[in-house]
Design a protein around this motif. Structure first.
Motif, PDB file in Angstrom:
ATOM      1  N   ILE A 134       0.845  -1.188   0.000  1.00  0.00           N
ATOM      2  CA  ILE A 134       0.000   0.000   0.000  1.00  0.00           C
ATOM      3  C   ILE A 134       0.884   1.244   0.000  1.00  0.00           C
ATOM      4  CG2 ILE A 134      -0.229  -0.030   2.535  1.00  0.00           C
ATOM      5  CD1 ILE A 134      -3.066   1.131   2.136  1.00  0.00           C
ATOM      6  N   VAL A 135       0.526   2.187  -0.858  1.00  0.00           N
ATOM      7  CA  VAL A 135       1.198   3.485  -0.916  1.00  0.00           C
ATOM      8  C   VAL A 135       0.144   4.544  -0.628  1.00  0.00           C
ATOM      9  CG1 VAL A 135       2.433   5.133  -2.372  1.00  0.00           C
ATOM     10  CG2 VAL A 135       2.892   2.681  -2.600  1.00  0.00           C
ATOM     11  N   VAL A 136       0.347   5.296   0.428  1.00  0.00           N
ATOM     12  CA  VAL A 136      -0.593   6.353   0.808  1.00  0.00           C
ATOM     13  C   VAL A 136       0.007   7.695   0.401  1.00  0.00           C
ATOM     14  CG1 VAL A 136      -1.866   7.441   2.690  1.00  0.00           C
ATOM     15  CG2 VAL A 136      -1.387   4.989   2.771  1.00  0.00           C
ATOM     16  N   VAL A 137      -0.755   8.457  -0.379  1.00  0.00           N
ATOM     17  CA  VAL A 137      -0.281   9.772  -0.795  1.00  0.00           C
ATOM     18  C   VAL A 137      -1.099  10.847  -0.087  1.00  0.00           C
ATOM     19  CG1 VAL A 137       0.706   9.166  -3.012  1.00  0.00           C
ATOM     20  CG2 VAL A 137      -1.729   9.620  -2.859  1.00  0.00           C
ATOM     21  N   SER A 138      -0.410  11.903   0.279  1.00  0.00           N
ATOM     22  CA  SER A 138      -1.043  13.038   0.930  1.00  0.00           C
ATOM     23  C   SER A 138      -0.346  14.294   0.460  1.00  0.00           C
ATOM     24  CB  SER A 138      -0.935  12.899   2.449  1.00  0.00           C
ATOM     25  OG  SER A 138      -1.474  14.018   3.107  1.00  0.00           O
ATOM     26  N   GLU A 139      -1.126  15.265  -0.021  1.00  0.00           N
ATOM     27  CA  GLU A 139      -0.600  16.539  -0.499  1.00  0.00           C
ATOM     28  C   GLU A 139       0.462  16.325  -1.573  1.00  0.00           C
ATOM     29  OE1 GLU A 139       0.677  18.680   2.935  1.00  0.00           O
ATOM     30  OE2 GLU A 139      -1.343  18.860   3.745  1.00  0.00           O
ATOM     31  N   GLY A 140       0.217  15.345  -2.456  1.00  0.00           N
ATOM     32  CA  GLY A 140       1.080  15.146  -3.605  1.00  0.00           C
ATOM     33  C   GLY A 140       2.357  14.401  -3.348  1.00  0.00           C
ATOM     34  N   ASN A 141       2.509  13.846  -2.149  1.00  0.00           N
ATOM     35  CA  ASN A 141       3.730  13.120  -1.824  1.00  0.00           C
ATOM     36  C   ASN A 141       3.398  11.831  -1.098  1.00  0.00           C
ATOM     37  OD1 ASN A 141       6.465  12.498  -1.387  1.00  0.00           O
ATOM     38  ND2 ASN A 141       6.965  14.665  -1.157  1.00  0.00           N
ATOM     39  N   VAL A 142       4.382  10.940  -0.995  1.00  0.00           N
ATOM     40  CA  VAL A 142       4.166   9.653  -0.349  1.00  0.00           C
ATOM     41  C   VAL A 142       4.236   9.810   1.161  1.00  0.00           C
ATOM     42  CG1 VAL A 142       5.066   7.315  -0.043  1.00  0.00           C
ATOM     43  CG2 VAL A 142       5.036   8.349  -2.321  1.00  0.00           C
ATOM     44  N   ALA A 143       3.144   9.456   1.837  1.00  0.00           N
ATOM     45  CA  ALA A 143       3.104   9.514   3.295  1.00  0.00           C
ATOM     46  C   ALA A 143       3.446   8.168   3.913  1.00  0.00           C
ATOM     47  CB  ALA A 143       1.724   9.961   3.757  1.00  0.00           C
ATOM     48  N   TYR A 144       3.178   7.092   3.189  1.00  0.00           N
ATOM     49  CA  TYR A 144       3.516   5.747   3.653  1.00  0.00           C
ATOM     50  C   TYR A 144       3.692   4.853   2.437  1.00  0.00           C
ATOM     51  CZ  TYR A 144       3.338   1.103   5.664  1.00  0.00           C
ATOM     52  OH  TYR A 144       3.650  -0.187   5.995  1.00  0.00           O
ATOM     53  N   ASP A 145       4.689   3.967   2.481  1.00  0.00           N
ATOM     54  CA  ASP A 145       4.915   2.991   1.423  1.00  0.00           C
ATOM     55  C   ASP A 145       5.469   1.734   2.065  1.00  0.00           C
ATOM     56  OD1 ASP A 145       5.630   1.454  -0.745  1.00  0.00           O
ATOM     57  OD2 ASP A 145       6.953   2.937  -1.665  1.00  0.00           O
ATOM     58  N   GLY A 146       4.707   0.659   2.009  1.00  0.00           N
ATOM     59  CA  GLY A 146       5.189  -0.576   2.615  1.00  0.00           C
ATOM     60  C   GLY A 146       4.204  -1.712   2.445  1.00  0.00           C
ATOM     61  N   ALA A 147       4.583  -2.856   3.008  1.00  0.00           N
ATOM     62  CA  ALA A 147       3.737  -4.045   2.925  1.00  0.00           C
ATOM     63  C   ALA A 147       2.426  -3.791   3.658  1.00  0.00           C
ATOM     64  CB  ALA A 147       4.454  -5.248   3.527  1.00  0.00           C
ATOM     65  N   LEU A 148       1.349  -4.259   3.065  1.00  0.00           N
ATOM     66  CA  LEU A 148       0.032  -4.051   3.660  1.00  0.00           C
ATOM     67  C   LEU A 148      -0.045  -4.659   5.056  1.00  0.00           C
ATOM     68  CD1 LEU A 148      -2.856  -3.000   3.251  1.00  0.00           C
ATOM     69  CD2 LEU A 148      -3.424  -5.182   2.185  1.00  0.00           C
ATOM     70  N   GLU A 149       0.565  -5.827   5.234  1.00  0.00           N
ATOM     71  CA  GLU A 149       0.474  -6.528   6.519  1.00  0.00           C
ATOM     72  C   GLU A 149       1.194  -5.777   7.635  1.00  0.00           C
ATOM     73  OE1 GLU A 149       4.250  -9.537   5.594  1.00  0.00           O
ATOM     74  OE2 GLU A 149       2.203 -10.302   5.593  1.00  0.00           O
ATOM     75  N   ARG A 150       2.132  -4.896   7.265  1.00  0.00           N
ATOM     76  CA  ARG A 150       2.862  -4.129   8.285  1.00  0.00           C
ATOM     77  C   ARG A 150       2.270  -2.743   8.502  1.00  0.00           C
ATOM     78  NH1 ARG A 150       8.038  -5.403   5.322  1.00  0.00           N
ATOM     79  NH2 ARG A 150       8.501  -7.565   5.824  1.00  0.00           N
ATOM     80  N   PHE A 151       1.252  -2.425   7.705  1.00  0.00           N
ATOM     81  CA  PHE A 151       0.692  -1.076   7.729  1.00  0.00           C
ATOM     82  C   PHE A 151       0.149  -0.724   9.108  1.00  0.00           C
ATOM     83  CE2 PHE A 151      -2.895   1.797   6.069  1.00  0.00           C
ATOM     84  CZ  PHE A 151      -2.083   2.914   6.106  1.00  0.00           C
ATOM     85  N   ARG A 152      -0.612  -1.634   9.684  1.00  0.00           N
ATOM     86  CA  ARG A 152      -1.213  -1.357  10.997  1.00  0.00           C
ATOM     87  C   ARG A 152      -0.146  -1.226  12.079  1.00  0.00           C
ATOM     88  NH1 ARG A 152      -4.535  -5.216   8.508  1.00  0.00           N
ATOM     89  NH2 ARG A 152      -6.682  -4.539   8.174  1.00  0.00           N
ATOM     90  N   ASP A 153       0.841  -2.133  12.050  1.00  0.00           N
ATOM     91  CA  ASP A 153       1.896  -2.097  13.061  1.00  0.00           C
ATOM     92  C   ASP A 153       2.731  -0.821  12.935  1.00  0.00           C
ATOM     93  OD1 ASP A 153       1.082  -4.515  14.070  1.00  0.00           O
ATOM     94  OD2 ASP A 153       2.557  -5.680  12.958  1.00  0.00           O
TER      95      ASP A 153
END
Length: 337
Positions: free
Chosen positions: A235-254
């Motif tokens: 999952i890659v989360v973008v906010s205000e035109g930039n990457v806020a998070y990029d990583g494995a979905l299973e580690r997203f919550r942790d």
């Protein structure tokens, strides 16, 4: 030779990533007038701001963010519709703007509410035209279409004009159109919009199966986090035109340290349980039978928690509730300065 293709461009290799974005930026000039003023003032709005992203071939990536985060602008630059203001874009080893026509033969796109189907023609005829545009043989077209009709349940409306289809039917038709020529990269923007739960699961299942068979790269944008959870490993989360998070979905919550909830049903009711220091009781229900316990996965494991509970009472049943992805995405937005 198309005006969009350069004749001396070297052929891309499969060693290159499916998507490579480096310092990508896109600015728009917006003209507005203040209340009571006739003169319009010009200002620059930055939709995408120094965005870096690499997607390997065969990956399935969920590209998510709030409205206005820059998702659609990024996709338009990836597909050659928009020229970046700055930075580099390579998709399947090609530069999207100068090689737009060649790239179109190698990618499949479902882009928001923009249709690639012919409104007044039966759905089947749209596929004939698209197959001809992609230079598919009749045998290849029919074999592929048979698989798509079966997997996406298109048979009941295949001979109906597109304008007579419901939104859900048309979206399934759009996905089939994007997959008809077996592209190496599939870009889907809100593919399950308008679908009921059964149709949603059917579409997700087909996309998983087709990708497994063909090794397709999937780039998915959606507000339905169920799509991301069932179709993507990253999952890659973008906010205000930039990457806020990029990583494995299973580690997203942790990564966010969001609390999990263990729901324990005891064989005999108890008013309270002695819990480890890093766990807290959220609620006691069903007259002491059900206990809801919150904890963070980075601080306490489920086996350790159950071991402590098992010392005090017999566990009849249990379940683990993970924090909703939607809540985590909102938390990321809240952390942005």
């Amino acid at each position: 030779m198309s005006q969009h293709d350069t004749p001396d461009t070297p052929a891309p290799t499969t060693a290159e990533p499916a998507v490579l974005l480096e310092g990508l930026r896109r600015d728009y000039r917006v003209r507005t007038a203040a209340p009571g003023e006739r003169r319009r003032r010009s200002r620059i709005v930055r939709a995408v701001d120094r965005l870096d992203l690499t997607v390997a071939r065969g990956e399935a990536v969920g590209f998510v963010g709030a409205n206005g985060a820059g998702k659609s602008t990024t996709i338009k630059m990836m597909t050659g519709i928009l020229q970046p203001t700055a930075g580099g874009v390579r998709v399947l080893g090609r530069e999207p703007v100068p090689e737009r026509r060649r790239l179109a033969r190698e990618i499949g796109v479902v882009f928001g509410q923009r249709s690639q189907l012919w409104w007044d023609l039966p759905l089947r005829e749209s596929y004939r035209i698209l197959a001809a545009m992609h230079r598919m043989s009749e045998a290849a077209r029919e074999a592929r279409l048979e698989r798509l009709v079966e997997g996406l349940d298109l048979a009941p409306f295949l001979d109906r004009p597109v304008r007579q289809l419901s939104l859900g039917q048309r979206m399934r038709g759009e996905v089939a159109a994007a997959l008809l020529h077996s592209p190496a990269l599939v870009i889907l923007d809100e593919p399950t919009i308008g679908l009921d739960m059964i149709s949603k699961e059917g579409l997700r299942r087909f996309l998983r199966e087709d990708r497994a068979e063909r090794g397709t790269t999937l780039f998915l944008t959606t507000h339905d986090m169920g799509d991301v959870e069932r179709l993507c490993e990253r999952i890659v989360v973008v906010s205000e035109g930039n990457v806020a998070y990029d990583g494995a979905l299973e580690r997203f919550r942790d990564h966010l340290g969001a609390p999990r909830e263990l729901i324990v049903d005891l064989a005999e009711p108890r008013d309270r349980l002695e819990l480890p220091e890093r766990a807290e009781l959220a609620a006691v229900e069903a007259e002491g039978i059900r206990h809801r316990i919150r904890f963070r996965g980075s601080e306490l494991t489920v086996p350790a928690l159950l071991s402590r509970i098992g010392e005090q009472a017999e566990v009849a049943d249990l379940s683990l509730a993970e924090p909703a992805i939607e809540d985590l995405v909102r938390e990321i937005y809240g952390r942005r300065p």
